[in-house]
Enzyme design. Structure first.
Site, PDB file in Angstrom:
ATOM      1  N   GLU A 194      -5.406  16.602  -9.751  1.00  0.00           N
ATOM      2  CA  GLU A 194      -5.952  17.136 -11.106  1.00  0.00           C
ATOM      3  C   GLU A 194      -7.463  16.923 -10.930  1.00  0.00           C
ATOM      4  O   GLU A 194      -8.022  16.350 -12.037  1.00  0.00           O
ATOM      5  CB  GLU A 194      -5.328  16.217 -12.110  1.00  0.00           C
ATOM      6  CG  GLU A 194      -5.557  16.744 -13.530  1.00  0.00           C
ATOM      7  CD  GLU A 194      -4.755  16.115 -14.809  1.00  0.00           C
ATOM      8  OE1 GLU A 194      -3.618  15.461 -14.527  1.00  0.00           O
ATOM      9  OE2 GLU A 194      -5.417  15.759 -15.834  1.00  0.00           O
ATOM     10  N   LYS A 202       2.782  11.613 -10.162  1.00  0.00           N
ATOM     11  CA  LYS A 202       1.875  10.922 -10.795  1.00  0.00           C
ATOM     12  C   LYS A 202       2.807   9.532 -11.400  1.00  0.00           C
ATOM     13  O   LYS A 202       3.671   9.865 -12.002  1.00  0.00           O
ATOM     14  CB  LYS A 202       1.254  11.335 -12.435  1.00  0.00           C
ATOM     15  CG  LYS A 202       0.045  12.423 -12.198  1.00  0.00           C
ATOM     16  CD  LYS A 202      -0.264  12.478 -13.703  1.00  0.00           C
ATOM     17  CE  LYS A 202      -1.468  13.674 -13.748  1.00  0.00           C
ATOM     18  NZ  LYS A 202      -1.734  13.814 -15.295  1.00  0.00           N
ATOM     19  N   LYS A 205       6.046  23.630 -12.316  1.00  0.00           N
ATOM     20  CA  LYS A 205       5.219  22.486 -11.939  1.00  0.00           C
ATOM     21  C   LYS A 205       4.744  22.356 -10.551  1.00  0.00           C
ATOM     22  O   LYS A 205       3.593  21.895 -10.198  1.00  0.00           O
ATOM     23  CB  LYS A 205       5.879  21.236 -12.463  1.00  0.00           C
ATOM     24  CG  LYS A 205       5.122  20.012 -12.340  1.00  0.00           C
ATOM     25  CD  LYS A 205       5.396  18.980 -13.233  1.00  0.00           C
ATOM     26  CE  LYS A 205       4.333  17.557 -12.981  1.00  0.00           C
ATOM     27  NZ  LYS A 205       4.566  16.650 -13.816  1.00  0.00           N
ATOM     28  N   ARG A 232      -4.413  21.679 -12.676  1.00  0.00           N
ATOM     29  CA  ARG A 232      -3.365  20.828 -12.984  1.00  0.00           C
ATOM     30  C   ARG A 232      -3.604  20.360 -14.419  1.00  0.00           C
ATOM     31  O   ARG A 232      -2.398  20.329 -15.116  1.00  0.00           O
ATOM     32  CB  ARG A 232      -3.088  19.622 -12.159  1.00  0.00           C
ATOM     33  CG  ARG A 232      -1.755  18.798 -12.334  1.00  0.00           C
ATOM     34  CD  ARG A 232      -1.557  17.809 -11.389  1.00  0.00           C
ATOM     35  NE  ARG A 232      -0.394  16.817 -11.797  1.00  0.00           N
ATOM     36  CZ  ARG A 232       0.165  16.092 -10.885  1.00  0.00           C
ATOM     37  NH1 ARG A 232      -0.096  15.943  -9.952  1.00  0.00           N
ATOM     38  NH2 ARG A 232       1.257  15.547 -11.342  1.00  0.00           N
ATOM     39  N   ARG A 270       0.907  -1.259   0.012  1.00  0.00           N
ATOM     40  CA  ARG A 270      -0.036  -0.085  -0.060  1.00  0.00           C
ATOM     41  C   ARG A 270       0.887   1.256   0.040  1.00  0.00           C
ATOM     42  O   ARG A 270       0.453   2.398   0.275  1.00  0.00           O
ATOM     43  CB  ARG A 270      -0.917  -0.071   1.371  1.00  0.00           C
ATOM     44  CG  ARG A 270      -1.853  -1.037   1.339  1.00  0.00           C
ATOM     45  CD  ARG A 270      -3.231  -0.717   1.950  1.00  0.00           C
ATOM     46  NE  ARG A 270      -4.187  -1.828   2.109  1.00  0.00           N
ATOM     47  CZ  ARG A 270      -3.827  -3.150   2.903  1.00  0.00           C
ATOM     48  NH1 ARG A 270      -2.768  -3.211   3.535  1.00  0.00           N
ATOM     49  NH2 ARG A 270      -4.588  -4.229   2.588  1.00  0.00           N
ATOM     50  N   HIS A 297       7.828  10.426 -26.190  1.00  0.00           N
ATOM     51  CA  HIS A 297       6.900  11.286 -25.757  1.00  0.00           C
ATOM     52  C   HIS A 297       6.787  12.677 -26.047  1.00  0.00           C
ATOM     53  O   HIS A 297       5.869  13.635 -26.430  1.00  0.00           O
ATOM     54  CB  HIS A 297       6.835  11.231 -24.063  1.00  0.00           C
ATOM     55  CG  HIS A 297       5.730  11.851 -23.505  1.00  0.00           C
ATOM     56  ND1 HIS A 297       4.389  11.634 -23.598  1.00  0.00           N
ATOM     57  CD2 HIS A 297       5.995  12.934 -22.664  1.00  0.00           C
ATOM     58  CE1 HIS A 297       3.607  12.462 -22.897  1.00  0.00           C
ATOM     59  NE2 HIS A 297       4.615  13.220 -22.298  1.00  0.00           N
ATOM     60  N   HIS A 308      -0.856  17.239 -24.919  1.00  0.00           N
ATOM     61  CA  HIS A 308      -0.865  15.913 -24.777  1.00  0.00           C
ATOM     62  C   HIS A 308      -1.896  15.147 -25.344  1.00  0.00           C
ATOM     63  O   HIS A 308      -2.090  13.931 -25.394  1.00  0.00           O
ATOM     64  CB  HIS A 308      -0.757  15.598 -23.344  1.00  0.00           C
ATOM     65  CG  HIS A 308       0.611  15.871 -22.710  1.00  0.00           C
ATOM     66  ND1 HIS A 308       1.189  17.077 -22.639  1.00  0.00           N
ATOM     67  CD2 HIS A 308       1.387  15.126 -22.124  1.00  0.00           C
ATOM     68  CE1 HIS A 308       2.398  16.914 -22.210  1.00  0.00           C
ATOM     69  NE2 HIS A 308       2.423  15.836 -21.602  1.00  0.00           N
TER      70      HIS A 308
HETATM   71  N1  LIG Z   1       4.338  11.026 -14.401  1.00  0.00           N
HETATM   72  C1  LIG Z   1       4.656  11.989 -15.311  1.00  0.00           C
HETATM   73  O1  LIG Z   1       3.791  13.154 -14.648  1.00  0.00           O
HETATM   74  C2  LIG Z   1       4.862  12.223 -16.517  1.00  0.00           C
HETATM   75  C3  LIG Z   1       5.176  13.318 -17.378  1.00  0.00           C
HETATM   76  C4  LIG Z   1       5.474  13.519 -18.570  1.00  0.00           C
HETATM   77  C5  LIG Z   1       6.148  12.137 -19.156  1.00  0.00           C
HETATM   78  N2  LIG Z   1       5.769  10.922 -18.451  1.00  0.00           N
HETATM   79  C6  LIG Z   1       6.341   9.554 -19.086  1.00  0.00           C
HETATM   80  O2  LIG Z   1       7.890   9.538 -19.597  1.00  0.00           O
HETATM   81  C7  LIG Z   1       8.013   8.612 -20.230  1.00  0.00           C
HETATM   82  C8  LIG Z   1       9.192   9.346 -20.980  1.00  0.00           C
HETATM   83  O3  LIG Z   1      10.086   9.828 -20.347  1.00  0.00           O
HETATM   84  P1  LIG Z   1      11.445   9.854 -21.134  1.00  0.00           P
HETATM   85  O4  LIG Z   1      11.449  10.758 -22.431  1.00  0.00           O
HETATM   86  O5  LIG Z   1      12.543  10.208 -20.151  1.00  0.00           O
HETATM   87  O6  LIG Z   1      11.916   8.544 -21.968  1.00  0.00           O
HETATM   88  P2  LIG Z   1      12.828   7.217 -21.476  1.00  0.00           P
HETATM   89  O7  LIG Z   1      12.555   6.929 -19.968  1.00  0.00           O
HETATM   90  O8  LIG Z   1      12.586   6.174 -22.397  1.00  0.00           O
HETATM   91  O9  LIG Z   1      14.170   7.745 -21.599  1.00  0.00           O
HETATM   92  C9  LIG Z   1      14.664   8.070 -23.116  1.00  0.00           C
HETATM   93  C10 LIG Z   1      15.899   7.223 -23.704  1.00  0.00           C
HETATM   94  O10 LIG Z   1      17.109   7.650 -22.703  1.00  0.00           O
HETATM   95  C11 LIG Z   1      17.814   6.923 -22.073  1.00  0.00           C
HETATM   96  N3  LIG Z   1      18.573   7.520 -21.228  1.00  0.00           N
HETATM   97  C12 LIG Z   1      18.212   7.949 -20.133  1.00  0.00           C
HETATM   98  N4  LIG Z   1      19.035   8.679 -19.219  1.00  0.00           N
HETATM   99  C13 LIG Z   1      19.979   8.903 -20.133  1.00  0.00           C
HETATM  100  C14 LIG Z   1      21.150   9.521 -20.142  1.00  0.00           C
HETATM  101  N5  LIG Z   1      21.509  10.421 -19.094  1.00  0.00           N
HETATM  102  N6  LIG Z   1      22.113   9.416 -21.152  1.00  0.00           N
HETATM  103  C15 LIG Z   1      21.638   8.728 -22.250  1.00  0.00           C
HETATM  104  N7  LIG Z   1      20.599   8.146 -22.239  1.00  0.00           N
HETATM  105  C16 LIG Z   1      19.705   8.068 -21.452  1.00  0.00           C
HETATM  106  C17 LIG Z   1      16.944   5.645 -21.723  1.00  0.00           C
HETATM  107  O11 LIG Z   1      17.431   4.577 -21.341  1.00  0.00           O
HETATM  108  C18 LIG Z   1      15.958   5.668 -23.003  1.00  0.00           C
HETATM  109  O12 LIG Z   1      16.451   5.028 -23.857  1.00  0.00           O
HETATM  110  C19 LIG Z   1       6.574   8.295 -20.979  1.00  0.00           C
HETATM  111  O13 LIG Z   1       6.323   6.961 -20.494  1.00  0.00           O
HETATM  112  C20 LIG Z   1       5.525   9.497 -20.281  1.00  0.00           C
HETATM  113  O14 LIG Z   1       4.518   8.775 -20.232  1.00  0.00           O
HETATM  114  C21 LIG Z   1       5.177  10.871 -17.228  1.00  0.00           C
HETATM  115 ZN   LIG Z   2       4.247  14.706 -20.854  1.00  0.00          ZN
END
Ligand SMILES: NC(=O)c1ccc[n+]([C@@H]2O[C@H](COP(=O)([O-])OP(=O)(O)OC[C@H]3O[C@@H](n4cnc5c(N)ncnc54)[C@H](O)[C@@H]3O)[C@@H](O)[C@H]2O)c1
Ligand SMILES: [Zn+2]
Length: 360
Positions: free
Chosen positions: A237, A143, A227, A241, A121, A265, A248
């Site tokens: 939200e 989130k 943020k 928010r 939990r 993304h 998106h």
């Molecule tokens: N929770 C939230 O509020 C929220 C907000 C926005 C996006 N998201 C989520 O985030 C995700 C996208 O995140 P992202 O864009 O970071 O993608 P990701 O986590 O897939 O990272 C992108 C790539 O970069 C690589 N990587 C990470 N750090 C690195 C570094 N320092 N040097 C070299 N390579 C590195 C990773 O291994 C991956 O291949 C999506 O799933 C999206 O839904 C969540």
């Molecule tokens: Zn986003």
């Protein structure tokens, strides 16, 4: 190092931003109390680059530390991987005073955070974001989620981290695509809430493209401040928010219809911001000068990306299934000026389809 507070009463936490701060994690964790066990959730790409550094800084013996390795990619942000990490936690006798540390981008942060949210939990977790997108967006706000095969982020929770540690030096190994993807979310803050920050990004576009550390640090700090303020106002939200979703609704539809993995993304969000900007202009909600400024900044930062030719009706159907739909009405966040947005649920779907077909 810079320190910011996300003020959420008993769930408050700090965001720490600095150069080379990964190695400080052990010291910073002391203030959170001793964790019985720690799971480091990461992927092989990030672990190869920063795993040793982080472990060195943690100073925890191997008996207390469990490595939760997840394959690299959005397609692994799933219940299957969450289940695997939970199995690992059970196997290693994790209890309510155990801790999850997520080291990676948004995928790792969302997945590891989700596991922390549901294990017994809810146990503590710490975000160590290593992509720009995770630094300015996904690591802050609580989130957490995994994807359902048919819809992104469909299974999730609100679970705030206990600390967010941002080491800006990790940005230098990031691919150009992933770097730009994070810039899309950064520009978003300027458009939704802060005209001055938008101007700062315009003035420093060249330095941003060169990943200048001083400029980046300011941009990350300001993004996190905006943020944090929005999340403090509306943690779950139910109102304001939602403005964070600029770009998106379009973006998620593009991601879903083109198959997970075709776009980052942030790339899909960038397309979504451009579409929302054009739609707002068409509706006379946004004047031509501000529309041009937004499109010019997207361009300057390499984010004026071609929208893939997908059937508009298919995109619209996905948009209507989005979590942001309320009472069957599609809600869109539309810019009304640089620094201001409106949430509208009365836009004619035919006009949206038209923008999708002929964005200009
Ligand atoms: N929770 C939230 O509020 C929220 C907000 C926005 C996006 N998201 C989520 O985030 C995700 C996208 O995140 P992202 O864009 O970071 O993608 P990701 O986590 O897939 O990272 C992108 C790539 O970069 C690589 N990587 C990470 N750090 C690195 C570094 N320092 N040097 C070299 N390579 C590195 C990773 O291994 C991956 O291949 C999506 O799933 C999206 O839904 C969540
Ligand atoms: Zn986003």
């Amino acid at each position: 190092m810079d320190r910011l507070k996300v003020d959420l009463g008993a769930r408050s936490y700090e965001i720490i931003i600095g150069s080379g701060v990964l190695k400080e994690l052990g010291v910073l964790l002391h203030s959170l109390g001793q964790a019985s066990r720690i799971m480091l959730v990461t992927n092989p790409t990030v672990y190869d680059l920063y795993g040793e550094q982080l472990r060195g800084g943690l100073g925890v013996d191997d008996k207390r530390l469990v490595l939760g390795m997840v394959p690299d990619g959005e397609e692994y942000k799933t219940m299957v991987q969450a289940q695997r990490l939970i199995d690992l936690a059970v196997e290693h006798h994790f209890d309510r005073s155990s801790l999850v540390i997520t080291l990676g981008g948004g995928v790792i942060g969302d997945l590891g955070g989700f596991v922390a949210a549901i294990y017994q939990r809810g146990i503590d977790f710490v975000q160590v974001p290593t992509t720009l997108l995770a630094m300015v967006d996904s690591s802050v706000g609580g989130k957490v989620a995994v994807n359902h095969p048919r819809a992104k982020n469909m299974i999730g929770a609100f679970h705030q981290p206990r600390l967010v540690l941002i080491d800006t030096t990790t940005l230098y190994t990031l691919s150009l695509r992933d770097y730009r993807s994070g810039l899309a979310e950064t520009i978003k803050y300027g458009i939704i809430a802060d005209r001055d920050f938008f101007a700062y990004l315009q003035e420093n576009a060249g330095l941003i493209n060169r990943r200048d550390e001083t400029v980046l640090r300011h941009a990350i700090r300001r993004s996190c401040e905006i943020k944090a303020a929005i999340v403090e106002d509306d943690e779950r939200e139910s109102g304001v928010r939602a403005i964070l979703n600029l770009g998106h609704t379009f973006g998620h539809a593009i991601e879903t219809c083109s198959g997970y993995g075709a776009y980052r993304h942030g790339e899909a969000v960038a397309m979504g911001i451009v579409l929302a900007t054009r739609l707002a202009h068409r509706l006379n909600l946004l004047d031509t000068t501000d529309k041009e400024s937004i499109l010019a900044l997207m361009d300057a930062l390499g984010l004026n990306l071609p929208v893939p030719k997908l059937p508009p009706q298919e995109l619209l159907n996905v948009m209507c299934q989005d979590k942001k739909v309320r009472h069957g009405r599609l809600r869109l966040v539309l810019p009304t000026a640089v620094g201001r947005v409106a949430i509208r649920d009365d836009i004619d779907p035919a006009l949206i389809a038209e923008i999708l077909c002929k964005p200009d």
